[in-house]
Design a protein around this motif. Structure first.
Motif, PDB file in Angstrom:
ATOM      1  N   THR A  86     -26.520   1.066  -1.539  1.00 27.83           N
ATOM      2  CA  THR A  86     -27.290   1.317  -0.312  1.00 27.83           C
ATOM      3  C   THR A  86     -26.386   1.247   0.908  1.00 27.83           C
ATOM      4  N   GLN A  87     -25.510   0.241   0.912  1.00 28.91           N
ATOM      5  CA  GLN A  87     -24.550   0.102   2.015  1.00 28.91           C
ATOM      6  C   GLN A  87     -23.660   1.336   2.115  1.00 28.91           C
ATOM      7  N   GLN A  88     -23.259   1.896   0.970  1.00 28.68           N
ATOM      8  CA  GLN A  88     -22.430   3.095   0.948  1.00 28.68           C
ATOM      9  C   GLN A  88     -23.176   4.304   1.524  1.00 28.68           C
ATOM     10  N   TRP A  89     -24.422   4.465   1.123  1.00 28.25           N
ATOM     11  CA  TRP A  89     -25.195   5.619   1.588  1.00 28.25           C
ATOM     12  C   TRP A  89     -25.542   5.521   3.075  1.00 28.25           C
ATOM     13  N   ILE A  90     -25.768   4.315   3.556  1.00 33.84           N
ATOM     14  CA  ILE A  90     -26.000   4.147   4.998  1.00 33.84           C
ATOM     15  C   ILE A  90     -24.756   4.577   5.771  1.00 33.84           C
ATOM     16  N   GLY A  91     -23.591   4.225   5.233  1.00 31.67           N
ATOM     17  CA  GLY A  91     -22.346   4.657   5.859  1.00 31.67           C
ATOM     18  C   GLY A  91     -22.207   6.168   5.870  1.00 31.67           C
ATOM     19  N   VAL A  92     -22.598   6.817   4.783  1.00 30.15           N
ATOM     20  CA  VAL A  92     -22.553   8.284   4.704  1.00 30.15           C
ATOM     21  C   VAL A  92     -23.478   8.904   5.748  1.00 30.15           C
TER      22      VAL A  92
ATOM     23  N   ILE B 271     -19.279  -2.346  15.570  1.00 30.89           N
ATOM     24  CA  ILE B 271     -19.762  -3.569  14.945  1.00 30.89           C
ATOM     25  C   ILE B 271     -20.017  -3.364  13.444  1.00 30.89           C
ATOM     26  N   PRO B 272     -20.649  -2.247  13.027  1.00 30.30           N
ATOM     27  CA  PRO B 272     -20.816  -2.022  11.581  1.00 30.30           C
ATOM     28  C   PRO B 272     -19.480  -1.990  10.834  1.00 30.30           C
ATOM     29  N   LEU B 273     -18.428  -1.476  11.490  1.00 33.05           N
ATOM     30  CA  LEU B 273     -17.108  -1.460  10.865  1.00 33.05           C
ATOM     31  C   LEU B 273     -16.617  -2.878  10.607  1.00 33.05           C
ATOM     32  N   LEU B 274     -16.806  -3.765  11.583  1.00 36.46           N
ATOM     33  CA  LEU B 274     -16.395  -5.156  11.422  1.00 36.46           C
ATOM     34  C   LEU B 274     -17.180  -5.823  10.297  1.00 36.46           C
ATOM     35  N   LEU B 275     -18.487  -5.561  10.255  1.00 33.83           N
ATOM     36  CA  LEU B 275     -19.323  -6.147   9.204  1.00 33.83           C
ATOM     37  C   LEU B 275     -18.923  -5.614   7.829  1.00 33.83           C
ATOM     38  N   GLU B 276     -18.562  -4.318   7.780  1.00 35.24           N
ATOM     39  CA  GLU B 276     -18.117  -3.730   6.518  1.00 35.24           C
ATOM     40  C   GLU B 276     -16.830  -4.397   6.042  1.00 35.24           C
ATOM     41  N   PHE B 277     -15.897  -4.616   6.966  1.00 37.63           N
ATOM     42  CA  PHE B 277     -14.623  -5.249   6.625  1.00 37.63           C
ATOM     43  C   PHE B 277     -14.860  -6.649   6.066  1.00 37.63           C
TER      44      PHE B 277
END
Length: 377
Positions: A141-147, A106-112
């Protein structure tokens, strides 16, 4: 932005495209197993990250940078779940991907979706403006959460691999081509790379005002593209579930319970090892030993753990080490080949032999030979 470098761009594209082609071959590889799908997905996510950086700079050079914000290829939130499910699939071939597992993506879909919004475009563009806007901080922040997400998934994947390694030792005396130890390297790469990259860019931004980007930016993506290709080749050549199925169907390692030593089992096993020496077969596994003992594999595994306080792997190798020691004493030390003799005793690799020998005797094979030579001189 950075100065374009056609040579480095070409290298990145060649390796990244090769990795993508290999991922397609992995998908088509027979038998078509779930693990291959997740491996292909993982490779594609990292390969397009490398292609992504070439695309943004090419569009910049032709004055079309604004288009890139609509076709952003980076999918940071898909890497962790793909690695996690690949690790589960190769260690548990009976694993079935269910509807509830889609929650991981789901996070992948939201990122897309996020990458197709003006909110993202404003935030990304703000990276090159001082002072940065609040929208840009949201983007970072979104980038660091992904990391951090990738790091967590990588740690979980490593734990699954180590547990699988322990289970293998309950069933096999030869772990080569079964343990998936090679996967630890890409897991570490996938875990460390995003962290290293973000820390490096932040240090450059705060301490050097982005003046170091020309030195590390493109070379970093060259290494990423090369790593993707290596992982693709390795995954294509080694993905195999035939051995793992027997583990799945044989139950997991036995539970620890209170017990008394089974002297009959100990004598029966030691008599078998002494008379028939099945450990000389490098492919000896729990099923074969159980047939010789006329017992069920699960029962044999439990009794080995209880009566010898060792798993199957360590027990068999201990007999091989003893065999090696006996043969060394009866062999001309001047003409001896340690590795050849180790192979004759059932070992299948130099590293396994050295590790098992030191674990059993607290010394290396070379130290034993040296001690014996001094004794006879």
């Amino acid at each position: 932005m950075i100065t374009s470098n056609s040579i480095l761009f070409t290298i990145i594209c060649v390796f990244a495209i090769q990795a993508i082609v290999l991922s397609i071959l992995i998908l088509k590889k027979q038998p078509r197993v779930l693990a291959n799908k997740f491996l292909a997905m993982l490779i594609i996510f990292y390969a397009i990250m490398a292609v992504n950086i070439v695309l943004v700079n090419v569009l910049k050079d032709i004055g079309k940078l604004h288009i890139f914000r609509y076709i952003q290829l980076e999918l940071l939130y898909g890497m962790g779940p793909a690695l996690y499910f690949y690790t589960i699939s190769i260690t548990k071939p009976n694993f079935k991907f269910s509807n509830k597992d889609f929650i991981h993506f789901i996070p992948l879909l939201l990122e897309f979706i996020f990458y197709r919004t003006s909110f993202y475009r404003d935030g990304a563009n703000g990276l090159y403006i001082d002072p940065m806007s609040n929208i840009t901080y949201v983007y970072l922040t979104q980038q660091w959460i992904g990391v951090l997400s990738n790091l967590i998934y990588s740690i979980i994947s490593l734990r699954i691999l180590y547990k699988h390694q322990h289970q293998l030792k309950q069933f096999y005396s030869k772990l080569e081509n079964r343990s998936y130890n090679w996967l630890k390297i890409p897991i570490l790469i996938f875990a460390i790379y995003p962290i290293f990259w973000n820390i490096l860019t932040e240090i450059d931004r705060f301490a050097f005002d982005r003046n170091l980007r020309e030195y590390y930016f493109l070379p970093n993506f060259v290494l990423l593209a090369i790593a993707c290709t290596w992982i693709s080749f390795k995954g294509y050549l080694t993905t195999n579930t035939s051995d793992l199925l027997s583990i799945e169907n044989s139950n997991s390692s036995p539970k620890e319970i209170t017990f008394e030593l089974d002297k009959n089992f100990i004598e029966k096993l030691e008599r078998l090892m002494q008379n028939e020496k099945p450990y000389l077969n490098p492919d000896l596994n729990l099923s074969k030993l159980s047939e010789l003992l006329e017992m069920k594999p699960k029962q044999v595994s439990m009794k080995i753990n209880q009566n010898f306080e060792k798993n199957f792997y360590d027990l068999v190798n201990s007999f091989r080490v003893k065999e090696f020691q006996e043969r060394v004493k009866a062999t001309d030390l001047q003409k001896i080949s340690l590795l050849g003799l180790a192979y004759d005793c059932g070992f299948n690799s130099k590293s396994t032999f050295n590790s098992a020998f030191k674990k059993e005797t607290q010394q290396t094979p070379s130290q034993l030979i040296k001690r014996l030579k001094n004794k006879y001189e």
